[in-house]
Design a protein around this motif. Sequence first.
Motif, PDB file in Angstrom:
ATOM      1  N   SER A 195       8.378   6.827   3.219  1.00  0.00           N
ATOM      2  CA  SER A 195       9.206   6.336   2.125  1.00  0.00           C
ATOM      3  C   SER A 195      10.169   7.406   1.606  1.00  0.00           C
ATOM      4  N   ARG A 196      10.255   8.531   2.307  1.00  0.00           N
ATOM      5  CA  ARG A 196      11.348   9.476   2.030  1.00  0.00           C
ATOM      6  C   ARG A 196      11.672  10.228   3.318  1.00  0.00           C
ATOM      7  N   SER A 197      12.782  10.915   3.333  1.00  0.00           N
ATOM      8  CA  SER A 197      13.101  11.796   4.444  1.00  0.00           C
ATOM      9  C   SER A 197      12.577  13.181   4.103  1.00  0.00           C
ATOM     10  N   VAL A 201      13.446   8.552   6.376  1.00  0.00           N
ATOM     11  CA  VAL A 201      12.966   7.472   5.522  1.00  0.00           C
ATOM     12  C   VAL A 201      12.989   6.160   6.320  1.00  0.00           C
ATOM     13  N   PRO A 243       5.359  10.930   1.354  1.00  0.00           N
ATOM     14  CA  PRO A 243       4.917   9.618   0.884  1.00  0.00           C
ATOM     15  C   PRO A 243       5.141   8.538   1.952  1.00  0.00           C
ATOM     16  N   ARG A 289       4.423   4.067   2.874  1.00  0.00           N
ATOM     17  CA  ARG A 289       4.131   2.745   2.323  1.00  0.00           C
ATOM     18  C   ARG A 289       3.863   1.783   3.461  1.00  0.00           C
ATOM     19  N   VAL A 307       3.197  17.265   2.095  1.00  0.00           N
ATOM     20  CA  VAL A 307       2.843  15.855   2.271  1.00  0.00           C
ATOM     21  C   VAL A 307       4.115  15.003   2.220  1.00  0.00           C
ATOM     22  N   PHE A 359       0.852  -1.184   0.000  1.00  0.00           N
ATOM     23  CA  PHE A 359       0.000   0.000   0.000  1.00  0.00           C
ATOM     24  C   PHE A 359       0.888   1.234   0.000  1.00  0.00           C
ATOM     25  N   THR A 360       0.596   2.212  -0.867  1.00  0.00           N
ATOM     26  CA  THR A 360       1.332   3.482  -0.804  1.00  0.00           C
ATOM     27  C   THR A 360       0.348   4.643  -0.858  1.00  0.00           C
ATOM     28  N   SER A 361       0.702   5.711  -0.163  1.00  0.00           N
ATOM     29  CA  SER A 361      -0.108   6.927  -0.175  1.00  0.00           C
ATOM     30  C   SER A 361       0.752   8.067   0.363  1.00  0.00           C
ATOM     31  N   THR A 362       0.110   9.159   0.767  1.00  0.00           N
ATOM     32  CA  THR A 362       0.850  10.253   1.401  1.00  0.00           C
ATOM     33  C   THR A 362       0.166  10.617   2.707  1.00  0.00           C
TER      34      THR A 362
END
Lengths: 427, 122
Positions: B116-118, B98, B68, B70, B66, B53-56
């Motif tokens: 899923s990111r810094s 992250v 991201p 997961r 926002v 599942f991925t979103s923000t």
Amino acid sequence: MSGLRRVDVAIIGAGPAGVAAGVAARKEGAEKVVVFERDWEPGGILQQCIHPGFGLHTFGEELTGPEYMHRYLERAREAGVEFDLNTMVFQMDKPVSSDGRKAARFWVMNPSRGIEQVEAKSVVLAMGCRERPAGALGIAGSRPSGVYTAGAAQRFVNMEGLMPGRKVAIMGTGDIGLIMARRMVLEGADVVGVFEIMPWVSGLRRNIAQCLDDFHIPYYLNQSVCELHGKGRLEGVTVVEIGADRKPVSGSEKFVSCDTLLLAVGLIPENELSRMAGIEIEPGTGGPLVNELMQTSEECVFAAGNVVVVYDLVDFVSREGERAGASAARYAMGRLVKGDREFKIVPGDNIRIISPQILTASEDVTVYLRVGSPVEGKCRLRADPGLSSQNLRYARPGEMNEIKLRADKLKALAPDVTNVAIGLEVL
Amino acid sequence: MPDVKKFLCVSCPVGCSLSVTVEGTKVISVEGNTCPLGEKYAHSEVANPVRTFTSTVRVRGGSLPVCPVRSKTPLPLSRVFDVTREVAKLTAEPPIEVGSTLIENVCGTGVDIVASRSLPKR
Ligand SMILES: Cc1cc2nc3c(=O)[nH]c(=O)nc-3n(C[C@H](O)[C@H](O)[C@H](O)COP(=O)(O)OP(=O)(O)OC[C@H]3O[C@@H](n4cnc5c(N)ncnc54)[C@H](O)[C@@H]3O)c2cc1C
Ligand code: SF4
């Protein structure tokens, strides 16, 4: 304006192609390797591709776009690649001769330093691609707001936290459109349908399965959006069937109510700078003509990633970026060795794009290609005369194929052979 | 009565077409896969389909509005909308690293939601 800035290897664009080129250029021994990027952070298009599907080849696990970039940027930091962010390359001159070799000159703009001229011993073009816009499609009707390219909508939703609309139609089955169909549904929008003008899907089939089928989003082949309706804001589109003669079937028009239309109708390599520098562009790909060293028609200019040909897997982009970066570093250090042959790759029937297009037999090479129309069944890719062949279970326009050629076999070809034919045989 | 289900393996971009013979929820045979992951996917797809599942999530005072996210591992497809609603409630505080966990055991699925990111502060 300050004086001439000098670097060894300059890379234009900090997407996966540019970052990989930077890492490889440093590893190859180039001293000052600078990546120029107009955005405030490196990463390119992957920063907005928050879905999984990246890096199975490179990292052995399935990552999201930002995660893939995060890992690659760590490699770049360790390798000592410099990034010049918020810096747009806005002009590229024709390369000049310097010490018996060519050098590249270009102009950059940065909000705190203003305009500067840069001279680089070699350059890697890694500017990526852009989306085919609405204006290129000749759709009839009014010009309301609510029409976006799928990639622009992706940036709004995934990086700016904005929703482009609530009731969405999608034109084209490019991967970005399929990914955005799912994304808009997860953000609470209603996706009324995906309309594809061709008799086949242009994106990866896995994206039909996991983006459309999982969420019961309908898609229609042989249908196209032909008219926009609405004053101010989009109120709906007219969709028409396309007949076997590839022409609209009159009387088949139907109105589809929506407030947003996303376009996923193709990507075009971004080559304004390349043209300014007088670099030869291959009409088939829309990108620079390159040899297996990723060298363009100007010997000090190299290119990699979507600027050359539109890839569907980032792992390939990184691989070709590394190749371009290593070649550019060798050129900058005066030790790039081209092969002593020159072959032109001649694509056969139904091969739409191919890269590279020139081979000099310096090293083994992977040739990437895409077919024009799908072959649903066993087929064989061959490189002649007698270089290699490979069986495929199918060949589809949405999925790139590759064929490997060995340098020693190329070198052994009779001296009068100057063409390598790459063709697809249906079995 | 054995039944043949046809679906695509989405474990990697190759996208092999699988033909899976099942009896109820029991997999008898899998055809069409190119690698062992396809077989594994067929079993999971018949028993309980799962997806990454991925979103923000919203961020207050970050360099982007926002961030991201997961699911750390795939979670049941049938729970995706519940998870979406849960993720939509969250506002994260920067700086975000992250891989850091933002929601533990989301909706009781046993799966964590991670960044899923810094994302630095603005
Ligand atoms: C929506 C979408 C979904 C995708 N999904 C997948 C997937 O699931 N799996 C997968 O493996 N691949 C996927 N891909 C493909 C892959 O991610 C891309 O092919 C790859 O990111 C291209 O990398 P690039 O470096 O060539 O270009 P880009 O990432 O576009 O980078 C180009 C960079 O150059 C900069 N730039 C351009 N012009 C200038 C200039 N004049 N001056 C300074 N900077 C400049 C841009 O700002 C940008 O940062 C997807 C691509 C898209 C668009
Ligand atoms: S079976 Fe293997 S190769 Fe085929 S799609 Fe699944 S993971 Fe990829």
